[in-house]
Design a protein around this motif. Structure first.
Motif, PDB file in Angstrom:
ATOM      1  N   PHE A 140       0.851  -1.192   0.000  1.00 35.95           N
ATOM      2  CA  PHE A 140       0.000   0.000   0.000  1.00 35.95           C
ATOM      3  C   PHE A 140       0.883   1.238   0.000  1.00 35.95           C
ATOM      4  O   PHE A 140       1.846   1.340   0.759  1.00 35.95           O
ATOM      5  CB  PHE A 140      -0.918   0.013   1.225  1.00 35.95           C
ATOM      6  N   HIS A 141       0.542   2.189  -0.872  1.00 35.32           N
ATOM      7  CA  HIS A 141       1.326   3.424  -0.967  1.00 35.32           C
ATOM      8  C   HIS A 141       0.439   4.520  -1.547  1.00 35.32           C
ATOM      9  O   HIS A 141      -0.153   4.357  -2.623  1.00 35.32           O
ATOM     10  CB  HIS A 141       2.535   3.211  -1.889  1.00 35.32           C
ATOM     11  N   GLY A 142       0.307   5.620  -0.818  1.00 38.99           N
ATOM     12  CA  GLY A 142      -0.506   6.716  -1.311  1.00 38.99           C
ATOM     13  C   GLY A 142      -0.220   8.000  -0.561  1.00 38.99           C
ATOM     14  O   GLY A 142       0.601   8.049   0.364  1.00 38.99           O
ATOM     15  N   VAL A 143      -0.890   9.056  -0.971  1.00 39.41           N
ATOM     16  CA  VAL A 143      -0.764  10.350  -0.298  1.00 39.41           C
ATOM     17  C   VAL A 143      -2.148  10.972  -0.177  1.00 39.41           C
ATOM     18  O   VAL A 143      -3.049  10.689  -0.981  1.00 39.41           O
ATOM     19  CB  VAL A 143       0.158  11.336  -1.053  1.00 39.41           C
ATOM     20  N   GLN A 144      -2.313  11.811   0.842  1.00 43.99           N
ATOM     21  CA  GLN A 144      -3.500  12.658   0.936  1.00 43.99           C
ATOM     22  C   GLN A 144      -3.058  14.096   1.137  1.00 43.99           C
ATOM     23  O   GLN A 144      -2.197  14.395   1.966  1.00 43.99           O
ATOM     24  CB  GLN A 144      -4.433  12.241   2.063  1.00 43.99           C
ATOM     25  N   LEU A 145      -3.665  14.964   0.336  1.00 42.10           N
ATOM     26  CA  LEU A 145      -3.362  16.393   0.346  1.00 42.10           C
ATOM     27  C   LEU A 145      -4.627  17.154   0.722  1.00 42.10           C
ATOM     28  O   LEU A 145      -5.712  16.842   0.225  1.00 42.10           O
ATOM     29  CB  LEU A 145      -2.891  16.801  -1.056  1.00 42.10           C
ATOM     30  N   TRP A 146      -4.496  18.143   1.614  1.00 43.29           N
ATOM     31  CA  TRP A 146      -5.603  19.032   1.932  1.00 43.29           C
ATOM     32  C   TRP A 146      -5.356  20.370   1.238  1.00 43.29           C
ATOM     33  O   TRP A 146      -4.279  20.975   1.396  1.00 43.29           O
ATOM     34  CB  TRP A 146      -5.722  19.277   3.431  1.00 43.29           C
ATOM     35  N   VAL A 147      -6.363  20.817   0.463  1.00 47.53           N
ATOM     36  CA  VAL A 147      -6.287  22.078  -0.272  1.00 47.53           C
ATOM     37  C   VAL A 147      -7.274  23.058   0.342  1.00 47.53           C
ATOM     38  O   VAL A 147      -8.473  22.763   0.439  1.00 47.53           O
ATOM     39  CB  VAL A 147      -6.608  21.870  -1.769  1.00 47.53           C
ATOM     40  N   ASN A 148      -6.782  24.202   0.739  1.00 47.62           N
ATOM     41  CA  ASN A 148      -7.656  25.192   1.366  1.00 47.62           C
ATOM     42  C   ASN A 148      -8.617  25.784   0.342  1.00 47.62           C
ATOM     43  O   ASN A 148      -8.357  25.764  -0.871  1.00 47.62           O
ATOM     44  CB  ASN A 148      -6.811  26.306   1.985  1.00 47.62           C
ATOM     45  N   LEU A 149      -9.737  26.286   0.830  1.00 46.40           N
ATOM     46  CA  LEU A 149     -10.686  27.037   0.019  1.00 46.40           C
ATOM     47  C   LEU A 149     -10.701  28.477   0.502  1.00 46.40           C
ATOM     48  O   LEU A 149     -10.662  28.730   1.719  1.00 46.40           O
ATOM     49  CB  LEU A 149     -12.093  26.447   0.140  1.00 46.40           C
ATOM     50  N   PRO A 150     -10.768  29.437  -0.405  1.00 50.31           N
ATOM     51  CA  PRO A 150     -10.869  30.834   0.028  1.00 50.31           C
ATOM     52  C   PRO A 150     -12.201  31.087   0.717  1.00 50.31           C
ATOM     53  O   PRO A 150     -13.171  30.335   0.565  1.00 50.31           O
ATOM     54  CB  PRO A 150     -10.747  31.619  -1.278  1.00 50.31           C
ATOM     55  N   ARG A 151     -12.247  32.145   1.488  1.00 48.30           N
ATOM     56  CA  ARG A 151     -13.431  32.483   2.286  1.00 48.30           C
ATOM     57  C   ARG A 151     -14.719  32.411   1.460  1.00 48.30           C
ATOM     58  O   ARG A 151     -15.734  31.868   1.910  1.00 48.30           O
ATOM     59  CB  ARG A 151     -13.262  33.899   2.860  1.00 48.30           C
ATOM     60  N   ALA A 152     -14.680  32.927   0.251  1.00 46.66           N
ATOM     61  CA  ALA A 152     -15.887  32.994  -0.570  1.00 46.66           C
ATOM     62  C   ALA A 152     -16.371  31.628  -1.033  1.00 46.66           C
ATOM     63  O   ALA A 152     -17.521  31.496  -1.470  1.00 46.66           O
ATOM     64  CB  ALA A 152     -15.634  33.888  -1.789  1.00 46.66           C
ATOM     65  N   GLN A 153     -15.522  30.591  -0.922  1.00 48.69           N
ATOM     66  CA  GLN A 153     -15.903  29.267  -1.416  1.00 48.69           C
ATOM     67  C   GLN A 153     -15.974  28.202  -0.326  1.00 48.69           C
ATOM     68  O   GLN A 153     -16.208  27.032  -0.616  1.00 48.69           O
ATOM     69  CB  GLN A 153     -14.921  28.823  -2.507  1.00 48.69           C
ATOM     70  N   LYS A 154     -15.806  28.602   0.929  1.00 46.98           N
ATOM     71  CA  LYS A 154     -15.866  27.618   2.005  1.00 46.98           C
ATOM     72  C   LYS A 154     -17.276  27.043   2.191  1.00 46.98           C
ATOM     73  O   LYS A 154     -17.434  25.983   2.800  1.00 46.98           O
ATOM     74  CB  LYS A 154     -15.355  28.216   3.319  1.00 46.98           C
ATOM     75  N   TRP A 155     -18.265  27.723   1.669  1.00 48.55           N
ATOM     76  CA  TRP A 155     -19.645  27.256   1.809  1.00 48.55           C
ATOM     77  C   TRP A 155     -20.171  26.664   0.502  1.00 48.55           C
ATOM     78  O   TRP A 155     -21.368  26.469   0.345  1.00 48.55           O
ATOM     79  CB  TRP A 155     -20.538  28.408   2.275  1.00 48.55           C
ATOM     80  N   THR A 156     -19.267  26.380  -0.426  1.00 50.59           N
ATOM     81  CA  THR A 156     -19.690  25.759  -1.679  1.00 50.59           C
ATOM     82  C   THR A 156     -20.251  24.364  -1.408  1.00 50.59           C
ATOM     83  O   THR A 156     -19.829  23.695  -0.456  1.00 50.59           O
ATOM     84  CB  THR A 156     -18.495  25.666  -2.658  1.00 50.59           C
TER      85      THR A 156
END
Length: 330
Positions: A140-156
């Protein structure tokens, strides 16, 4: 590490960048990933957070899972848990992972597939190895990345993208010796399949032993290289970069330079395996606690209240645990 392979001599090539006249990015820092336990107890190597977020912006977290050879019964995942305010990107090179969320997204990813979950206004999800991997064990080999959302898109509204390995854009280095997989964003006019809210570029490259890879890069983007396996160097000054280390380029310049070491470990005989990533910095306040990333403390408190009130979806009754990951964070 099969991921997606191809004969580089048949692929479109990246442009050759002249040594003179090219504004090369300089390397600002090299970070060694720290080990952590996540979910139900699986180990990850995490180069960030832990560095100045201004260098990693718009990214929040990178977890490197494996490479590990699981014995039967050893493979683990996560319990149901909520997210709000950002996107999770899971890329699997070996083995398999399955995802399910309360917005209806889900599926099995394996050997070069990517699942891209936009949590946005909030949902719950679970990530687990499939029963076959748990029962038999395996690589098993993988990665997880967290990408931020700008304020205007946090409620998308939440969104799920299932990106098959065969859908990524494949390119060759300018000399044909390196394979570049474009998962999201644009590289030299070639677009990856991932649809992003925050402008980013995410690549997985296999650089042949002794080969040099140069990439045109947006001047306004952050830029970093994380080593999945093997040995190499980054920047015009050849800063060493081995497995589990992250190299961060400083601002300015519109091209990146990297080179695989002439001799590679046995496990990396095909070449130096690296993630190259960067994006348009958001430059907004970041308030993060557990599974939520917002802009201020009040929004974090609201996220916990909304989760406890059931506003982030309902976990199917047959899978409801006694306590969730978010409960443990309270």
């Amino acid at each position: 590490m099969p991921a997606v392979t191809a004969d580089t001599l048949t692929l479109p090539r990246l442009p050759r960048l002249p040594e003179d006249g090219t504004r090369w990015r300089k390397v600002a820092r090299v970070i060694t990933a720290q080990r952590h336990l996540e979910g139900e107890g699986f180990a990850v190597r995490r180069p960030f957070p832990g560095v100045d977020l201004s260098l990693a912006d718009p990214f929040l977290l990178l977890d490197h899972m494996g490479a590990v050879e699981y014995a039967p019964g050893e493979a683990k995942g996560t319990p149901w848990h909520p997210h709000r305010g950002f996107e999770t990107v899971t890329y699997i090179m070996d083995g398999a992972f399955q995802h399910r969320d309360t917005h209806g997204g889900g599926g099995l990813i394996t050997d070069g597939d990517t699942q891209w979950m936009t949590a946005g206004s909030g949902l719950q999800h679970i990530e687990q190895p499939p029963p076959e991997l748990v029962a038999a064990g395996g690589l098993f080999h993988g990665v997880q990345l967290w990408v931020n959302l700008p304020r205007a898109q946090k409620w998308t509204p939440p969104r799920y993208q299932d990106i098959r390995g065969g859908d990524v854009t494949l390119l060759a280095g300018d000399d044909g010796s390196s394979l570049v997989r474009v998962i999201a964003g644009s590289l030299a006019g070639h677009e990856g399949p991932g649809v992003t809210h925050t402008p980013i570029t995410l690549l997985h490259a296999t650089v042949a032993p002794g080969a040099r890879l140069t990439l045109p890069w947006p001047r306004e983007f952050s830029a970093m290289v994380y080593v999945l396996s093997g040995d190499g160097h980054i920047g015009q000054d050849d800063r060493p970069l081995a497995e589990g280390r992250l190299g961060l380029y400083g601002p300015g310049g519109d091209a990146l330079s990297m080179r695989a070491a002439d001799r590679q470990p046995v496990a990396s005989r095909q070449g130096w395996e690296i993630l190259v990533l960067g994006g348009l910095p958001i430059r907004e306040p970041v308030a993060r606690y557990g599974p939520f990333v917002m802009n201020n403390r009040q929004e974090i408190v609201q996220a916990f209240e909304d989760f406890q009130a059931g506003r982030m979806g309902v976990v199917p009754a047959e899978t409801v645990p006694h306590r969730t990951a978010a409960d443990e964070a309270l």
